[in-house]
Design a protein around this motif. Structure first.
Motif, mmCIF file in Angstrom:
data_model
loop_
_atom_site.group_PDB
_atom_site.id
_atom_site.type_symbol
_atom_site.label_atom_id
_atom_site.label_comp_id
_atom_site.label_asym_id
_atom_site.label_seq_id
_atom_site.Cartn_x
_atom_site.Cartn_y
_atom_site.Cartn_z
ATOM 1 N N ARG A 28 -3.148 8.473 0.958
ATOM 2 C CA ARG A 28 -2.007 7.815 1.601
ATOM 3 C C ARG A 28 -2.114 6.296 1.450
ATOM 4 N N ARG A 71 0.554 3.925 -0.531
ATOM 5 C CA ARG A 71 1.295 2.934 0.259
ATOM 6 C C ARG A 71 0.646 1.558 0.225
ATOM 7 N N ASP A 111 1.319 -0.968 -1.362
ATOM 8 C CA ASP A 111 2.299 -2.051 -1.349
ATOM 9 C C ASP A 111 2.760 -2.398 0.073
ATOM 10 N N GLN A 112 2.518 -1.500 1.038
ATOM 11 C CA GLN A 112 2.912 -1.752 2.424
ATOM 12 C C GLN A 112 1.856 -2.538 3.199
#
Length: 181
Positions: free
Chosen positions: A37, A41, A43-44
């Motif tokens: 995960r 993700r 980039d978050q």
């Protein structure tokens, strides 16, 4: 092009927390799901203010917390009774002279009896050495909630572990003698 943070350096701490949280059997799966995960993700994730290493660690633990909460909602594991009738984890036979093993087993059993919310806070603050503020951020609760859950968890652990010692001490004490602590 920005450089991707090193997720692997956090692997030992993630594994340790996962093992304490869900046991050795499911720990590797939880860590793998967390890293998958995180990678998907990445980039978050924002470095934000402060130490990027610590912010990444907190973000990874937050992801693990959310994955674990989702897994708990999806399945309800069978509860093991901790009765004294010779069944359950408290009655497992252990060879003599393995006091450290007994202590770890008693600690693991006591941890498993805590509600999940209290166990998470106790492991984050006690085992992973998160500050109250960091633990509150990971769990997405107010600091006061972290403090109260931690106090209840410590109290329950103290009570549970003292109950483990008291019957064993009473069994070794000759009749009519008092145990002085």
């Amino acid at each position: 092009m920005s450089v991707a943070p090193d997720l692997i350096e956090h692997l030992p701490r993630l594994r340790r927390y996962a093992r304490a949280l869900v046991g050795a059997g499911a720990a590797d799966d939880l860590v793998q799901d967390t890293l998958e995960r995180a990678w998907a993700r990445l980039d978050q994730w924002r470095c934000g203010e402060g130490d990027a290493h610590e912010r990444l660690r907190a973000w990874l633990f937050t992801l693990m917390h959310h994955l674990h909460a989702n897994q708990c909602r999806q399945r309800h594991p069978p509860m093991q009774a901790l009765d004294e009738d010779g069944e359950g984890p408290a009655a497992q036979a252990v060879s003599g002279g393995q006091l450290e093993s007994l202590g770890r087993r008693d600690l693991q059993v006591a941890l498993e009896t805590l509600p999940v919310a209290q166990r998470e806070v106790l492991l984050l603050v006690g085992l992973e050495e998160f500050s109250y503020a960091e633990a509150a951020e990971v769990l997405d609760v107010p600091i006061g909630t972290v403090m109260s859950r931690l106090a209840r968890a410590r109290s329950a652990m103290r009570l549970r572990l003292s109950d483990e010692v008291a019957p064993a001490a009473a069994a070794r004490t000759p009749a009519g003698w008092k145990v002085v602590k």
